[in-house]
Design a protein around this motif. Structure first.
Motif, short mmCIF file in Angstrom:
data_model
loop_
_atom_site.label_atom_id
_atom_site.label_comp_id
_atom_site.label_asym_id
_atom_site.label_seq_id
_atom_site.Cartn_x
_atom_site.Cartn_y
_atom_site.Cartn_z
N GLU A 286 13.94 41.89 13.63
CA GLU A 286 13.81 41.22 14.58
C GLU A 286 15.01 40.02 13.52
OE1 GLU A 286 12.79 36.54 16.62
OE2 GLU A 286 11.52 37.59 15.20
N ASN B 30 18.23 42.49 11.49
CA ASN B 30 19.12 42.05 12.56
C ASN B 30 20.05 40.88 12.77
OD1 ASN B 30 18.31 44.41 14.13
ND2 ASN B 30 17.08 43.41 15.53
N ALA C 17 23.57 40.09 11.12
CA ALA C 17 24.76 39.49 11.86
C ALA C 17 25.36 38.19 10.78
CB ALA C 17 24.18 38.60 13.29
N GLY D 45 22.32 35.98 21.70
CA GLY D 45 22.12 37.13 21.75
C GLY D 45 23.15 37.86 20.30
N SER D 46 24.27 37.96 19.99
CA SER D 46 24.91 38.90 18.72
C SER D 46 25.67 37.60 18.34
CB SER D 46 25.61 40.04 19.33
OG SER D 46 26.01 39.65 19.66
N SER D 47 25.66 36.55 18.58
CA SER D 47 26.83 36.01 18.10
C SER D 47 25.89 34.08 17.98
CB SER D 47 27.52 35.27 19.64
OG SER D 47 27.18 34.40 20.07
#
Length: 499
Positions: free
Chosen positions: A289, A292, A296, A342-344
């Motif tokens: 986690e 990631n 990002a 999320g991914s943002s």
């Protein structure tokens, strides 16, 4: 219920109270040139596509569609009202009434009954409709989520380092609080942050309560009425928190005497699950986690932070936020808080380096204050991950260029080259642990080696840790046998902060 009459009384004065809460006036689609009309009937929920929240089955047999910028009409569902307002007739012949006043003729049988929810570990209880909110809890926070709005109540233990003025300054910057009083006599510092968002701070001798309200912006007046009802129906019992903490600490002291604290431990007095600071590793060596999130941030660094910056710390909280601390080309330090969607990543707060141990909030809202977190320090030989232990806070001393954990309920005082920690506010409280910079050389001090930069020794009833930091600088951590666990964690979690 004991609060039902009070709730109705508060609702009846909402025209006076609404103006106190700021925010933009809600514009309606109705031309003020229409005539005022009155209707009497039973209130129900509107299930049509018309611009109304409720219907009134009038005694005349007519169906009138209702909406209001002043009242929460859901409180009267199933009841009989006399409503007055500006009426508009649609192309289809339906009457829509913008309700500006109402008289309760019969109480609604469909209205939710207030229910008293108790949160003893947070030190408060609240009386709200039982079926209106979805409720969730974390260690210090309770969230209440309804269809059009939500609010949260956070209990924050105060220490010598935290009072109301400091808390407001750190979290809300230049916002000017207004003093308000609820119907039950509690006083709040109120801050209007934006349309549909407001904060109420209730200060007690040992606990700060933060109540944050959010709405979808569809009806500011309804939100203001809801706020009045909530703050008039919340009751604070901070002594519940204090007593629980005191009892916990007393039980530990009595049940775990010094001679038993190292049972089932390693030779150096540690246990495997207490080691919360990793050795520097490459990025792939961190938890998935964390990796990631770090990736990002790094892949969008220029857009998020600007060009020519160096990140030195990521702090990932348990409620999906990440603090990113970085320096610019002039070596000035800054910090941003991002919401992880999320991914943002969405920026929610911006900080600049403060003059004490904390960052100074410049803009936005510090929505992740005092949360458990995983911290990742960027070092010359890799990434060091620090998991802030449950029951502990992360302490950062800029004068000593150090970071470490200390028990959440402890107080501290000092600065520069020495800090003292106690269960009660200092200087009156008894010092339990002392942390100080010393001039000795790490190789010259005696003790059992705990790691490459930590030694442990005893002197009578005192335990001493020596931690080498800052390219040879030495820190001494000392305290009584009764606090061997706390001493060990403070030493094990100590890391150098590169300023």
């Amino acid at each position: 219920m004991k609060k039902f009459i009070a709730i109705l009384a508060i609702s009846c004065t909402s025209l006076l109270l609404t103006g106190c809460f700021g925010g933009d006036e809600v514009e309606t689609e109705i031309d003020s040139s229409y005539n005022m009309q009155s209707f009497v009937g039973t209130v129900g929920v509107n299930e049509s596509s018309l611009n109304a929240t409720h219907i009134l089955e009038a005694d005349t047999g007519e169906t009138v569609y209702l909406r209001s910028d002043l009242f929460d009409l859901s409180e009267y569902e199933g009841g009989k009202l006399r409503v007055t307002g500006v009426a508009e007739v649609t192309d289809g012949g339906e009457t829509i009434l913008l309700v500006e006043s109402r008289d309760v003729l019969e109480e609604g049988s469909l209205s939710s009954e207030p229910f008293l929810f108790e949160f003893e570990d947070k030190g408060f209880e609240i009386e709200i409709p039982e079926d209106k909110y979805e409720i969730s809890e974390s260690s210090s926070l309770v969230n209440f989520v309804a269809e059009t709005h939500s609010f949260s109540v956070r209990s924050i233990q105060k220490g010598l380092e935290l009072d109301l003025e400091i808390y407001l300054d750190e979290n809300y910057g230049d916002q000017i609080p207004q003093d308000v009083q609820s119907a039950n006599g509690d006083r709040y510092s109120r801050l209007n942050l934006a349309a549909g968002r407001s904060v109420y701070i209730h200060n007690t001798p040992g606990v700060i309560y933060e109540i944050i309200f959010n709405s979808d912006g569809s009806n500011n007046a309804e939100m203001n009425l809801e706020i009045n009802n909530i703050i008039d129906n919340i009751y604070f019992n901070p002594e519940d928190i204090t007593e629980e903490v005191t009892n916990e600490l007393s039980d530990i002291d009595e049940s775990e005497p010094a001679e038993d604290t190292t049972n089932d431990s390693n030779e150096d007095g540690t246990t495997d699950d207490e080691i919360t600071v990793s050795e520097p590793v490459d990025l792939s060596g961190l938890s998935g986690e964390v990796t990631n999130i770090v990736n990002a941030v790094n892949s969008n660094k220029s857009a998020l932070l600007g060009s020519d910056v160096e990140i030195f710390n990521y702090s990932i909280t348990d409620n999906n936020y990440v603090y990113v601390s970085y320096t610019d080309s002039d070596e000035a330090e800054f910090r941003k808080l991002f919401k992880i969607n999320g991914s943002s990543l969405e920026e929610v707060a911006y900080f600049e380096e403060g003059t004490s141990t904390d960052w100074e909030l410049v803009s936005g809202d510090n929505l992740a204050y005092d949360r458990p977190m995983k911290m990742v320090f960027v070092e010359s030989d890799g990434y060091r991950q620090v998991d802030v232990k449950e029951g502990y806070r992360y302490f950062e001393s800029r004068p000593m260029s150090l970071g470490f954990h200390y028990p959440r309920q402890w107080y501290y005082a000092g600065g520069s080259n020495i800090y003292r920690f106690a269960k009660d506010p200092l200087p009156e409280g008894e010092t339990l642990v002392t942390i100080e910079a010393v001039d000795d050389d790490f190789d010259s001090v005696s003790g059992t080696s705990v790691s490459s930069n930590i030694k442990r020794s005893t002197s009578g009833d005192e335990i001493i840790y020596y931690v080498e930091v800052n390219d040879g600088d030495l820190v001494k951590i000392s305290g009584g046998n009764d606090y061997s666990e706390e001493l060990n964690i403070m030493a094990q979690t100590m890391v150098e902060i590169d300023l």
